[in-house]
Scaffold this motif. Sequence first.
Motif, PDB file in Angstrom:
ATOM      1  N   LYS A  83      20.002 108.173  66.648  1.00 16.11           N
ATOM      2  CA  LYS A  83      20.876 108.127  67.819  1.00 16.11           C
ATOM      3  C   LYS A  83      20.556 109.356  68.660  1.00 16.11           C
ATOM      4  O   LYS A  83      20.574 110.470  68.154  1.00 16.11           O
ATOM      5  N   ARG A 137      21.528 111.415  72.109  1.00 14.49           N
ATOM      6  CA  ARG A 137      22.505 111.614  73.177  1.00 14.49           C
ATOM      7  C   ARG A 137      21.880 112.558  74.198  1.00 14.49           C
ATOM      8  O   ARG A 137      21.518 113.684  73.861  1.00 14.49           O
ATOM      9  N   LYS A 175      22.064 114.355  78.025  1.00 15.52           N
ATOM     10  CA  LYS A 175      22.872 114.776  79.154  1.00 15.52           C
ATOM     11  C   LYS A 175      21.929 115.313  80.228  1.00 15.52           C
ATOM     12  O   LYS A 175      21.049 116.110  79.930  1.00 15.52           O
ATOM     13  N   GLN A 227      20.358 106.628  82.322  1.00 13.16           N
ATOM     14  CA  GLN A 227      19.987 105.759  81.196  1.00 13.16           C
ATOM     15  C   GLN A 227      18.561 105.252  81.365  1.00 13.16           C
ATOM     16  O   GLN A 227      17.779 105.238  80.413  1.00 13.16           O
ATOM     17  N   LYS A 268      21.491 106.896  74.255  1.00 11.71           N
ATOM     18  CA  LYS A 268      22.636 106.812  75.147  1.00 11.71           C
ATOM     19  C   LYS A 268      22.723 108.086  75.953  1.00 11.71           C
ATOM     20  O   LYS A 268      22.398 109.161  75.461  1.00 11.71           O
ATOM     21  N   THR A 269      23.186 107.980  77.147  1.00 13.63           N
ATOM     22  CA  THR A 269      23.360 109.160  77.988  1.00 13.63           C
ATOM     23  C   THR A 269      24.824 109.592  77.953  1.00 13.63           C
ATOM     24  O   THR A 269      25.689 108.864  77.489  1.00 13.63           O
ATOM     25  N   LYS A 312      28.071 112.219  76.997  1.00 17.21           N
ATOM     26  CA  LYS A 312      28.560 113.109  75.936  1.00 17.21           C
ATOM     27  C   LYS A 312      28.183 112.623  74.571  1.00 17.21           C
ATOM     28  O   LYS A 312      28.137 111.578  74.153  1.00 17.21           O
TER      29      LYS A 312
END
Length: 184
Positions: free
Chosen positions: A142, A144, A146, A150, A181-182, A184
């Motif tokens: 996963k 993430r 920031k 996307q 995923k973008t 937080k």
Amino acid sequence: MFLYFLYFYSPTINNKLTEPCFGTLKLHLRLTVVVVVVMVKSVIGAIATVSERGAEVRCGRFRFETSPSPALGGVGGEEVPTPPQLLVSALAACLTEMFKMVSEEKGVKLEGLRVIAEASIDPEGVKGVEGHDAALRDFSVKIRVKGASQEVAEEIIREVERRCPVGLALSRANQIKVEVKTGK
């Protein structure tokens, strides 16, 4: 790429190498496993020797120790990492470094990046129980991101998946599910 495994059995007495001998002296065998990966332009290697808790590993100028998990009679995961933890950690670290590198190449300034890598293992397989498999499986990642959309994050991860040496090595033997995923 070529992978070589070299095994050395060295009879030792009080950690000093000796010739094989007979008699009443207590003789210990030290097993040294040298793993050398030879690539076209560089060599990556590690040396592992048996230690009291599991294995002592030397990789370049770095030294560390590993141990099986408590379920297998060791202290791995509590005092030192287990070898499977190192493999999953290597995947997370490699993906992180490659994502950062590819982002910089594309002129994307990341505000944050977190990579979580996981895999499952059956301790019964490691113990040798019939019908159980010791292999790490069900790898998942996963990511993430920031500071990138996307669409841009997915473009970056496609390039990362093409260039990440650890991910490539594992995916050729295992199916690795990657989620990006973008936010937080």
